[in-house]
Design a protein around this motif. Sequence first.
Motif, PDB file in Angstrom:
ATOM      1  N   LYS A 182       0.843  -1.197   0.000  1.00  0.00           N
ATOM      2  CA  LYS A 182       0.000   0.000   0.000  1.00  0.00           C
ATOM      3  C   LYS A 182       0.877   1.246   0.000  1.00  0.00           C
ATOM      4  CE  LYS A 182      -3.852  -2.147   2.484  1.00  0.00           C
ATOM      5  NZ  LYS A 182      -4.612  -2.348   1.252  1.00  0.00           N
ATOM      6  N   MET A 183       0.288   2.339  -0.421  1.00  0.00           N
ATOM      7  CA  MET A 183       0.968   3.623  -0.335  1.00  0.00           C
ATOM      8  C   MET A 183       1.181   3.994   1.130  1.00  0.00           C
ATOM      9  SD  MET A 183       1.608   5.006  -3.267  1.00  0.00           S
ATOM     10  CE  MET A 183       1.130   4.881  -4.988  1.00  0.00           C
ATOM     11  N   ALA A 184       2.300   4.637   1.408  1.00  0.00           N
ATOM     12  CA  ALA A 184       2.568   5.141   2.750  1.00  0.00           C
ATOM     13  C   ALA A 184       2.158   6.613   2.789  1.00  0.00           C
ATOM     14  CB  ALA A 184       4.046   4.986   3.085  1.00  0.00           C
ATOM     15  N   PHE A 185       1.180   6.926   3.616  1.00  0.00           N
ATOM     16  CA  PHE A 185       0.647   8.288   3.719  1.00  0.00           C
ATOM     17  C   PHE A 185       0.799   8.757   5.158  1.00  0.00           C
ATOM     18  CE2 PHE A 185      -3.173  11.056   4.473  1.00  0.00           C
ATOM     19  CZ  PHE A 185      -2.752  12.133   3.715  1.00  0.00           C
ATOM     20  N   ALA A 186       1.511   9.878   5.337  1.00  0.00           N
ATOM     21  CA  ALA A 186       1.808  10.377   6.674  1.00  0.00           C
ATOM     22  C   ALA A 186       0.993  11.617   7.028  1.00  0.00           C
ATOM     23  CB  ALA A 186       3.297  10.685   6.801  1.00  0.00           C
ATOM     24  N   GLY A 187      -0.118  11.833   6.328  1.00  0.00           N
ATOM     25  CA  GLY A 187      -1.000  12.943   6.674  1.00  0.00           C
ATOM     26  C   GLY A 187      -0.691  14.247   5.974  1.00  0.00           C
ATOM     27  N   ILE A 188       0.184  14.215   4.948  1.00  0.00           N
ATOM     28  CA  ILE A 188       0.540  15.434   4.217  1.00  0.00           C
ATOM     29  C   ILE A 188      -0.179  15.433   2.870  1.00  0.00           C
ATOM     30  CG2 ILE A 188       2.394  16.841   3.267  1.00  0.00           C
ATOM     31  CD1 ILE A 188       4.318  15.278   5.127  1.00  0.00           C
ATOM     32  N   ASN A 189      -0.966  16.467   2.619  1.00  0.00           N
ATOM     33  CA  ASN A 189      -1.603  16.641   1.322  1.00  0.00           C
ATOM     34  C   ASN A 189      -1.004  17.835   0.602  1.00  0.00           C
ATOM     35  OD1 ASN A 189      -3.490  14.521   0.943  1.00  0.00           O
ATOM     36  ND2 ASN A 189      -4.861  15.451   2.447  1.00  0.00           N
ATOM     37  N   LYS A 291       6.342   4.738  -1.002  1.00  0.00           N
ATOM     38  CA  LYS A 291       6.234   3.355  -0.567  1.00  0.00           C
ATOM     39  C   LYS A 291       7.496   2.988   0.199  1.00  0.00           C
ATOM     40  CE  LYS A 291       3.234   1.651  -4.293  1.00  0.00           C
ATOM     41  NZ  LYS A 291       3.100   0.727  -5.460  1.00  0.00           N
ATOM     42  N   ASP A 292       7.352   2.093   1.152  1.00  0.00           N
ATOM     43  CA  ASP A 292       8.519   1.631   1.881  1.00  0.00           C
ATOM     44  C   ASP A 292       9.474   0.935   0.913  1.00  0.00           C
ATOM     45  OD1 ASP A 292       7.508   2.526   4.319  1.00  0.00           O
ATOM     46  OD2 ASP A 292       6.463   0.633   4.693  1.00  0.00           O
ATOM     47  N   PRO A 293      10.777   1.194   1.030  1.00  0.00           N
ATOM     48  CA  PRO A 293      11.724   0.496   0.165  1.00  0.00           C
ATOM     49  C   PRO A 293      11.598  -1.019   0.307  1.00  0.00           C
ATOM     50  CG  PRO A 293      12.798   2.327   1.273  1.00  0.00           C
ATOM     51  CD  PRO A 293      11.442   2.185   1.905  1.00  0.00           C
ATOM     52  N   VAL A 294      11.745  -1.717  -0.805  1.00  0.00           N
ATOM     53  CA  VAL A 294      11.659  -3.178  -0.808  1.00  0.00           C
ATOM     54  C   VAL A 294      13.065  -3.751  -0.995  1.00  0.00           C
ATOM     55  CG1 VAL A 294       9.282  -3.322  -1.589  1.00  0.00           C
ATOM     56  CG2 VAL A 294      11.119  -3.122  -3.285  1.00  0.00           C
ATOM     57  N   ASP A 307       9.822   5.389 -10.772  1.00  0.00           N
ATOM     58  CA  ASP A 307       8.804   5.379  -9.723  1.00  0.00           C
ATOM     59  C   ASP A 307       8.259   3.981  -9.442  1.00  0.00           C
ATOM     60  OD1 ASP A 307       9.021   8.082  -9.316  1.00  0.00           O
ATOM     61  OD2 ASP A 307       7.240   8.618 -10.463  1.00  0.00           O
ATOM     62  N   ALA A 308       8.360   3.081 -10.387  1.00  0.00           N
ATOM     63  CA  ALA A 308       7.939   1.702 -10.127  1.00  0.00           C
ATOM     64  C   ALA A 308       8.895   1.019  -9.167  1.00  0.00           C
ATOM     65  CB  ALA A 308       7.863   0.916 -11.432  1.00  0.00           C
ATOM     66  N   ALA A 309      10.147   1.465  -9.133  1.00  0.00           N
ATOM     67  CA  ALA A 309      11.154   0.860  -8.266  1.00  0.00           C
ATOM     68  C   ALA A 309      11.211   1.529  -6.899  1.00  0.00           C
ATOM     69  CB  ALA A 309      12.529   0.948  -8.930  1.00  0.00           C
ATOM     70  N   HIS A 310      11.145   2.857  -6.880  1.00  0.00           N
ATOM     71  CA  HIS A 310      11.372   3.590  -5.631  1.00  0.00           C
ATOM     72  C   HIS A 310      10.465   4.816  -5.548  1.00  0.00           C
ATOM     73  CE1 HIS A 310      13.766   5.913  -8.490  1.00  0.00           C
ATOM     74  NE2 HIS A 310      14.501   4.841  -8.696  1.00  0.00           N
ATOM     75  N   PRO A 311       9.152   4.630  -5.410  1.00  0.00           N
ATOM     76  CA  PRO A 311       8.270   5.793  -5.254  1.00  0.00           C
ATOM     77  C   PRO A 311       8.715   6.628  -4.057  1.00  0.00           C
ATOM     78  CG  PRO A 311       7.006   3.753  -5.462  1.00  0.00           C
ATOM     79  CD  PRO A 311       8.426   3.356  -5.236  1.00  0.00           C
ATOM     80  N   MET A 312       8.912   7.917  -4.269  1.00  0.00           N
ATOM     81  CA  MET A 312       9.397   8.781  -3.193  1.00  0.00           C
ATOM     82  C   MET A 312       8.601  10.070  -3.160  1.00  0.00           C
ATOM     83  SD  MET A 312      13.115   9.881  -4.836  1.00  0.00           S
ATOM     84  CE  MET A 312      13.695   8.187  -4.807  1.00  0.00           C
ATOM     85  N   TYR A 313       8.668  10.735  -2.012  1.00  0.00           N
ATOM     86  CA  TYR A 313       7.993  12.024  -1.892  1.00  0.00           C
ATOM     87  C   TYR A 313       8.468  12.965  -3.004  1.00  0.00           C
ATOM     88  CZ  TYR A 313       6.292  11.138   2.927  1.00  0.00           C
ATOM     89  OH  TYR A 313       5.659  10.657   4.047  1.00  0.00           O
TER      90      TYR A 313
END
Length: 416
Positions: A182-189, A291-294, A307-313
């Motif tokens: 799942k996406m990691a969402f920390a409350g920032i929009n 997403k958390d690194p895999v 972005d498929a490998a390392h989705p980042m802010y």
Amino acid sequence: MNQSKQLKIAVVGGGIAGLGFALALQQKGMLCDVYEAVPEVKELGVGITLLPHAMRELAALGLQAKLEAVAIENLESVFFNRYGQFIYREPRGRHAGYAVPELGIHRGKLHRILFEEALAKLGPAQIHTDHRCTGVEQDEAGATVHFVDATGARRAPVRADIVIACDGVHSAIRRQFYPGEKMAFAGINTWRGVTKHKPILSGKSYMRVGSIDTGKMVIYPIVDNVDGQGNQLINWMAEIKRDGNTMNDWNRPGDVADFADIFKDWRFDWLDVPELIANAEQILEYPMVDKDPVEQWTFGRVTFMGDAAHPMYPRGSNGAAQGLIDARTLAGLLTPSADPLQALKAYEQARLGPTARVVQTNRTTPPDFINIKVDELSGGKPFGHIDDLISQEELRQISENYKKIAGFSQEALKAS
């Protein structure tokens, strides 16, 4: 496996990373097929900053002059608190001694330049639009990629020796290998917009104002003299972190009523922020997600990129830069005589760790950590002078530390 010059490479996704990879391969005499989901590539989106590590890769692809012709070269990066008080300034790109410029550009223009270059260099027979990937299968002899068109109708499957998943943060291929992720969402929009406006500060300034707990704006120009009257197209992004926030929906336009109140008092002698927001030509909303690194990108004949490998802010404009570095790295490892499966593993080994560090740093000490630190020291209140709180040298060190981790300090660029 047949290791002749006829190695068949399927690139799923014709975005920045996928096209960068295709062009890097073509430079060394190897071709691939690129499969892009959209039926027609259009100039969509808002702004992006091409930092020195991104520009190094794009310059190596022969694109620097074309990009500079439609972009604005950043002179400086400037930090302010939410009261418009100056915190820190530093030169950027060539003005800071780099070999390449730092550019602010419309993301759609960047994509168009990459796409047109791929069409010209690879030939239109290698670029396939209206191919949305639904999954991939592999066996001892190769991999089969499945697609549908924009209507959902199945397209003929494609066979390849290896498959490079460049299909973005919502990658269908990555989902096969990490189905519960799942996406990691920390409350920032966030909300992003573009506004025609007279030049701000130098007219070549990248501005960070405020911090995420009480409201933050990132503001920079992306098109000069957009109307023939000296106004620029200004790109801006508004952010806020709130407890209990639900994720913004990136599939719908942004509503100014959702965030304008945060910035209603941001009227400085150098910028009227409420006016900037109110006059926006377009507003889009996004959640600040990653997403958390895999631990693994490469699965046999399949690997992830960009972005498929390392989705980042979307902080520090690092997603595109890291995707372009991915592209150059894997293209350099693939040769007609090398084992492509070993090349995929070597690529993963080279890139997985550095990108994971960028993901984590964007969460904990992002480029705007300078503003966060000053807010902590000032208690979120106006200050008399920034030197009363923290020295310019300490602020410079915060900035340099981020550049090192992200890979665009001068030392990092020389070493890579």
